[in-house]
Design a protein around this motif. Structure first.
Motif, mmCIF file in Angstrom:
data_model
loop_
_atom_site.group_PDB
_atom_site.id
_atom_site.type_symbol
_atom_site.label_atom_id
_atom_site.label_comp_id
_atom_site.label_asym_id
_atom_site.label_seq_id
_atom_site.Cartn_x
_atom_site.Cartn_y
_atom_site.Cartn_z
ATOM 1 N N ASP A 79 9.282 -3.755 -6.283
ATOM 2 C CA ASP A 79 8.410 -4.490 -5.409
ATOM 3 C C ASP A 79 7.313 -3.607 -4.712
ATOM 4 O O ASP A 79 6.336 -3.700 -4.508
ATOM 5 C CB ASP A 79 9.143 -5.598 -4.745
ATOM 6 C CG ASP A 79 9.598 -6.614 -5.764
ATOM 7 O OD1 ASP A 79 9.402 -6.838 -6.862
ATOM 8 O OD2 ASP A 79 10.507 -7.218 -5.161
ATOM 9 N N ASP A 80 8.062 -2.648 -3.997
ATOM 10 C CA ASP A 80 7.108 -1.897 -3.119
ATOM 11 C C ASP A 80 6.356 -1.031 -3.773
ATOM 12 O O ASP A 80 5.176 -0.601 -3.469
ATOM 13 C CB ASP A 80 8.231 -1.110 -2.130
ATOM 14 C CG ASP A 80 9.124 -0.244 -2.963
ATOM 15 O OD1 ASP A 80 9.639 -0.517 -4.002
ATOM 16 O OD2 ASP A 80 9.134 0.969 -2.394
ATOM 17 N N ALA A 82 4.757 -1.547 -6.735
ATOM 18 C CA ALA A 82 3.861 -2.453 -7.436
ATOM 19 C C ALA A 82 2.710 -2.832 -6.545
ATOM 20 O O ALA A 82 1.775 -3.153 -6.995
ATOM 21 C CB ALA A 82 4.332 -3.864 -7.892
ATOM 22 N N GLN A 83 2.978 -2.499 -5.137
ATOM 23 C CA GLN A 83 1.668 -2.438 -4.335
ATOM 24 C C GLN A 83 0.995 -1.280 -4.324
ATOM 25 O O GLN A 83 -0.238 -1.139 -3.772
ATOM 26 C CB GLN A 83 2.084 -2.864 -2.965
ATOM 27 C CG GLN A 83 3.089 -3.919 -2.705
ATOM 28 C CD GLN A 83 3.602 -4.382 -1.345
ATOM 29 O OE1 GLN A 83 2.799 -3.985 -0.239
ATOM 30 N NE2 GLN A 83 4.588 -4.578 -1.214
ATOM 31 N N SER A 84 1.311 -0.159 -5.011
ATOM 32 C CA SER A 84 0.587 1.139 -5.116
ATOM 33 C C SER A 84 0.019 1.531 -6.390
ATOM 34 O O SER A 84 -0.913 2.521 -6.538
ATOM 35 C CB SER A 84 1.593 2.195 -4.509
ATOM 36 O OG SER A 84 2.079 1.959 -3.285
ATOM 37 N N SER A 86 -0.287 0.041 -10.696
ATOM 38 C CA SER A 86 -0.188 -1.125 -11.865
ATOM 39 C C SER A 86 1.148 -0.980 -12.499
ATOM 40 O O SER A 86 1.553 0.096 -12.754
ATOM 41 C CB SER A 86 -1.394 -1.114 -12.814
ATOM 42 O OG SER A 86 -1.525 -0.059 -13.564
ATOM 43 N N TRP A 90 3.066 2.490 -13.861
ATOM 44 C CA TRP A 90 4.387 2.707 -13.782
ATOM 45 C C TRP A 90 5.088 3.202 -15.001
ATOM 46 O O TRP A 90 5.734 4.128 -15.011
ATOM 47 C CB TRP A 90 5.103 1.662 -13.040
ATOM 48 C CG TRP A 90 6.575 1.399 -13.134
ATOM 49 C CD1 TRP A 90 7.445 0.764 -14.099
ATOM 50 C CD2 TRP A 90 7.425 2.317 -12.344
ATOM 51 N NE1 TRP A 90 8.615 1.059 -13.853
ATOM 52 C CE2 TRP A 90 8.633 1.878 -12.713
ATOM 53 C CE3 TRP A 90 7.038 3.104 -11.335
ATOM 54 C CZ2 TRP A 90 9.863 2.635 -11.947
ATOM 55 C CZ3 TRP A 90 8.205 3.773 -10.528
ATOM 56 C CH2 TRP A 90 9.567 3.525 -11.075
ATOM 57 N N CYS A 147 7.973 8.598 -9.261
ATOM 58 C CA CYS A 147 7.188 8.497 -7.874
ATOM 59 C C CYS A 147 6.407 9.557 -7.420
ATOM 60 O O CYS A 147 5.703 9.706 -6.369
ATOM 61 C CB CYS A 147 8.109 7.636 -6.843
ATOM 62 S SG CYS A 147 8.364 5.964 -7.328
ATOM 63 N N LYS A 163 -2.228 1.514 -1.279
ATOM 64 C CA LYS A 163 -1.169 1.552 -0.415
ATOM 65 C C LYS A 163 -0.031 2.827 -0.857
ATOM 66 O O LYS A 163 0.544 2.778 -1.712
ATOM 67 C CB LYS A 163 -0.188 0.347 -0.234
ATOM 68 C CG LYS A 163 1.086 0.492 0.670
ATOM 69 C CD LYS A 163 1.820 -0.781 0.752
ATOM 70 C CE LYS A 163 3.060 -0.909 1.706
ATOM 71 N NZ LYS A 163 3.871 -1.999 1.589
ATOM 72 N N SER A 166 6.226 5.177 0.120
ATOM 73 C CA SER A 166 7.277 5.279 1.321
ATOM 74 C C SER A 166 7.764 6.668 0.923
ATOM 75 O O SER A 166 7.872 7.346 -0.095
ATOM 76 C CB SER A 166 8.210 4.117 1.430
ATOM 77 O OG SER A 166 9.131 4.420 0.295
#
Length: 268
Positions: A79-80, A82-84, A86, A90, A147, A163, A166
């Protein structure tokens, strides 16, 4: 007890989901669920077909469609994350990370200095597009994850997501990342000139380096050699460490409009 087996069976071209791959080789990891995996036990296994060993003695062989579906499976995008990016990016990142790990297993790498780049689908229309994925300089091929791959433009500038991921997702190098621009000279030249090429692999593995130092290059002495020759092989004379932008036009001209392999003489 069922063991987890990993068998190298097919083409990295399929793994990287690209219509054409330049400077590449063959390999794909297939996960099987067999107590003892023996190729001759599987009625589906052939040199050119992906297959699966069924662990139960009474189980029927799985259809090829099920095998294809298993090989094209990607872990769901967190989920996190997916904010950065498509969902498709991924999937591409997952494929490219596996390619780097395969390169490490087979020693198709030179610590941190070689690269595999992959064009991000749908990035041509971006303001500074197209974009490409590649390894963060300083991270070993065995440390590459979906990532911690970097996304860059043709100039080798890092493209920041809306975004940022992390630090937990970029645990090897939580910073912005670093592009080894001298090494990217080759990749950016080919990506800019050959729009049919979606992935570029540059390596200094022992076999390729040895052939690059001969006067005759690749000879049609084996099935593997003829496979390479059928893909189209070009040669580029040695001009140094290939980190000068002025060399790009000559490199592209020697590769040509269709060939998929480029031997860099005395290089790789």
């Amino acid at each position: 007890m069922v063991d987890q087996s990993y068998v190298v069976l097919a083409s990295l071209v399929s793994l990287m989901t690209a219509p054409q791959v330049t400077i590449t080789t063959e390999a794909l990891i297939l996960k099987t669920q067999s107590p003892v995996f023996r190729p001759h036990d599987s009625p589906l296994l052939s040199p050119l077909r992906l297959s699966h060993a069924v662990s139960s003695s009474n189980a029927a062989a799985r259809p090829a469609a099920a095998i294809e579906e298993k090989l094209n499976f990607y872990p769901p995008i967190p989920d996190d994350v997916a904010q950065s990016m498509s969902p498709r990016e991924w999937e591409q990142r997952c494929s490219l990370a596996v390619a780097y790990r395969i390169a490490y297993i087979h020693e198709w790498h030179e610590n941190v200095f070689n690269h595999i780049t992959l064009k991000v689908e749908g990035s041509d229309d971006a303001p500074d597009g197209p974009h490409f994925l590649l390894n963060d300089f300083g991270i070993g091929f065995d440390e590459i994850t979906a990532c911690n791959l970097l996304k860059v433009n043709l100039d080798g500038m890092v493209v920041e997501p809306v975004k940022p991921l992390s630090s937990e997702r970029r645990d090897v190098n939580p910073g912005k990342g670093r592009v080894f621009k001298p090494g990217y000279v080759l990749h950016s030249a080919i990506h800019a000139a050959r729009h049919d090429v979606h992935a570029v692999w540059h390596g200094h593995d022992l076999d390729a380096s040895a052939i690059s130092q001969t006067k005759f290059g690749i000879l049609p002495l084996s099935q593997e050699a003829t496979y390479c020759l059928n893909k189209g092989v070009s040669y580029h004379p040695f001009e140094g460490s290939a980190n000068d932008l002025s060399e790009q036009p000559r490199l592209v001209a020697n590769l040509g409009p269709q060939n998929q392999m480029l031997m860099l003489e005395d290089h790789g």
